[in-house]
Design a protein around this motif. Structure first.
Motif: not given
Length: 698
Positions: A450-472
């Motif tokens: 997997p790519g490095a960004s897919q393992k990121s532990p950080n969590m960010l907000q995309q819009d009013e209903l969706m957030w996203y983060k990686g899986t270390p």
């Protein structure tokens, strides 16, 4: 009696003399039919397939990839639009110019008239090919001194794109110096998406279970991109030593990636509103490449390749709605990448060949997120491998090979430690009973990282209903595949390759949607879930007629695809690619067509549908000048690029993406090459290298 005998003997001698005279006269006056001697333009054995390009092909081609397309080599597939070169069964092909690795820009700067022959290798034994499985090697005209300068300009209409490049080569005895520079400018006001999403929440904002349909329709957009590459290389070359040092600078500036959309909802929790995304990015990198080849003896050869990249990536994004929602996701990143590979070939005798490969890759990423969710992330990712290959050559007709490599992976992501190690194996066999037939079999087993960004532990907000983060804790996926192919080159007119492929990915990486975000919103992550089966049978057939002036190529391919797990899906599909080229003096006419496709992406549950693609091109090449005019997808006047759909337990969507990828456009390209010097010495070319890879979460 004696007189009678004498008369008879004299008469017989006269008759014999007369018959001999008539025979001689008959031979002298006999009309012979036309005798044609045809040179062999292609040959194949267990080690390499060799193809000689025709003069009309070299004059018509503007670059190396277009030359490969016109040559219609049966073992490879060339997309004249994307400039992608792969094997007929879809594997990447490593491209070399006189045994030095070439980038896409290197190939665009090639003087095609200097190409002497094109070689296609499978599992080559030469250390200079750096352990690559499939290789195209251009053997070039050589220069004692001098070289050439090549100027190229491309202008697209219908899509606002302008490209320009200059490449210059100067050789003197054992030294060759190359300089490359280019610039690409692109703008587009037709990007964005029409998106219909279906959310199923367990407890949204304390309101209990909710089923929300969110629709987003793009109303306006603006995208612009400006990129530059500059590079310089110095090459020292003898029969036993090849030393290449190259430094490059690359810049990609995207000042606008803006989209305005209208949002509607199926619930009163979110009233109808307008949204705006204002995004920009700026990435630059300095890269060093060193390639060193030493022929130590008749039995030993050593190749060392090293790279170091320093890059700086910056991205800004501001998403806002008329309901006063404001999401800022900005990031700055410093990137350090270092690699070193060693390839040692030992040939104790002709039948036995051993190849030892040792490699180190290390990536350091320091990311500073600032905006609504500020944080600092550090990545220290290493990859180390040791591999041993063996090939036994029975004769020019038959060889078998096997390889075993062990790979160690280390991940240090913001204090989270994840290590792994796994094997990678290959077996292969090639049989060529003569220079017109070849059978090839190979099987592989290994892991997909997997790519490095897919393992990121950080969590960010995309819009009013969706957030996203990686899986270390994300694990590697295991793959197994096998290929059988048969190539037949009966004569210069026909080229045929038939192949069958079986592919299997276990525990592939896919997206996971769950209603576990802040306030019960949706959270997108990654997890290992389900298997992917991808199989096909296909054929590459090329026919050349009228002395090679007309060339036709056809690639039908029947796919059998199936996935299991959360995104279980199956599909059988026939795809086809066709190409027709006709040469008329210095003019040429080319038509190319690819059928629509439908498939599930390897690393997600998204099913993608792409439309057909086609292109007509007319060109003229003579001496220093080469001109072409291209019409691409001229009936596809909409800006639709592709349709996508996804269905999961908590989240589903139907999405239409807009862009210039499949929109009708017309292009004019002009190339002028100034040649100078004496052609004896080798020819290699350099180019820009692209910016540094990023680990920024997306």
């Amino acid at each position: 009696m004696k007189q009678v005998i004498t008369f008879i003997i004299t008469l017989l001698c006269a008759l014999c003399a007369f018959a001999q005279t008539e025979a001689q006269d008959s031979i002298k006056t006999k009309e012979l039919g036309e005798v044609v001697v045809e040179a062999q333009m292609q040959r194949i054995n267990a080690e390499v397939s060799t193809y000689i390009p025709m003069a009309r092909q070299k004059n018509a081609a503007q670059n190396a990839v277009s030359l490969l397309s016109m040559m219609s080599i049966p073992q490879i597939s060339v997309d004249p639009v994307s400039q992608a070169v792969q094997t007929a069964h879809g594997q990447n092909v490593s491209i070399f110019i006189d045994y030095l690795p070439a980038t896409t820009e290197d190939l665009s700067g090639m003087k095609t008239q200097d190409v002497k022959k094109v070689e296609y290798f499978m599992h080559p034994s030469d250390a200079r090919f750096q352990g690559a499985k499939y290789v195209i090697n251009f053997v070039m005209q050589k220069y004692e001194w001098g070289g050439y300068t090549k100027l190229n300009a491309n202008k697209w209409f219908g899509v606002n794109r302008t490209e320009g490049s200059v490449y210059s080569k100067m050789a003197y005895k054992r030294m060759t110096f190359d300089i490359f520079a280019d610039e690409t400018y692109l703008t587009n006001k037709h990007i964005g998406q029409n998106l219909a999403e279906n959310y199923r929440f367990t407890d949204l904002y304390g309101e209990g279970p909710q089923s929300v349909v969110r629709k987003s329709e793009t109303e306006s957009s603006h995208y612009s991109n400006n990129s530059n590459n500059v590079s310089f290389r110095a090459l020292y070359n003898t029969s036993n030593i090849q030393v290449s040092n190259r430094i490059a600078y690359s810049l990609t500036d995207i000042p606008h990636n803006d989209v305005n959309s209208r949002l509607t909802y199926s619930t009163d929790l979110f009233p109808t509103s307008n949204s705006s995304t204002i995004a920009s990015s700026r990435d630059w990198a300095i890269k060093y490449n060193g390639d060193y080849f030493f022929k130590l003896s008749q039995q030993f050869a050593l190749n060392i390749e090293t790279t170091y990249t320093y890059g700086n990536n910056k991205s800004d994004s501001h998403y806002s709605t008329t309901n006063r929602l404001s999401i800022i996701n900005n990031a700055k990143e410093d990137v350090h990448n270092a690699t070193a590979y060693l390839h040692l070939n030992w040939n104790p005798n002709k039948p036995n060949q051993f190849f030892t490969n040792i490699g180190v890759q290390h990536h350091w990423n320091a990311i500073n997120y600032y905006g609504n969710t500020p944080s600092k992330q550090k990545y220290d990712v290493g990859l180390y491998f040791f591999g041993q290959n063996y090939k036994h050559i029975f004769n020019e007709k038959w060889n078998v090979g096997a390889s075993l490599a062990w790979i160690w992976e280390t991940n240090r992501i913001s204090g989270i430690k994840v290590d792994n190690n796994f094997p990678k194996t290959n077996i292969n066999a090639t049989w060529s009973p003569n220079n017109k037939n070849q059978l090839y079999l190979t099987a592989n087993y290994g892991s997909m990282i997997p790519g490095a960004s897919q393992k990121s532990p950080n969590m960010l907000q995309q819009d009013e209903l969706m957030w996203y983060k990686g899986t270390p804790e994300l694990k590697d996926s295991k793959y197994t595949n096998a290929l059988f192919s048969y190539t037949w080159l009966p004569n210069n007119r026909w080229q045929i390759t038939a192949d069958a492929y079986l592919g299997y990915i276990k525990d592939r990486v896919v997206t996971l949607y769950s209603a576990t975000g802040p306030n019960g919103t949706m959270l997108r992550q990654y997890f290992n879930g389900g298997d992917y089966f991808s199989n096909y049978i296909g054929i590459n057939a090329t026919g050349k007629f009228f002395g090679g002036r007309l060339a036709a190529k056809l690639r039908p391919q029947f796919w059998f695809r199936k996935t299991t797990g959360s995104y279980a899906w199956s599909s059988n599909q026939l795809t086809c690619t066709a190409q027709l080229t006709y040469y008329l003096g210095n003019l040429y006419f080319m038509g190319w067509y690819m059928t629509p496709s439908r498939y599930q992406e390897t690393n997600s549950g998204i099913i993608r549908r792409t439309p057909s693609r086609y292109q007509l091109q007319i060109g003229w090449g003579k001496g220093a000048w080469n001109l072409s005019a291209t019409a691409y997808n001229f009936f596809h006047t909409s800006w639709d690029s592709y349709e996508e759909s996804l269905t999961s337990k908590c989240y589903s969507f139907e999405r239409m993406t807009f862009g210039s990828q499949h929109h009708a456009h017309y292009a004019v390209s002009i190339t002028y090459t100034i040649g100078y010097g004496k052609k004896i010495k080798r020819n290699n070319e350099i180019s820009g290298s692209g910016t540094a890879g990023s680990a920024i979460l997306k």
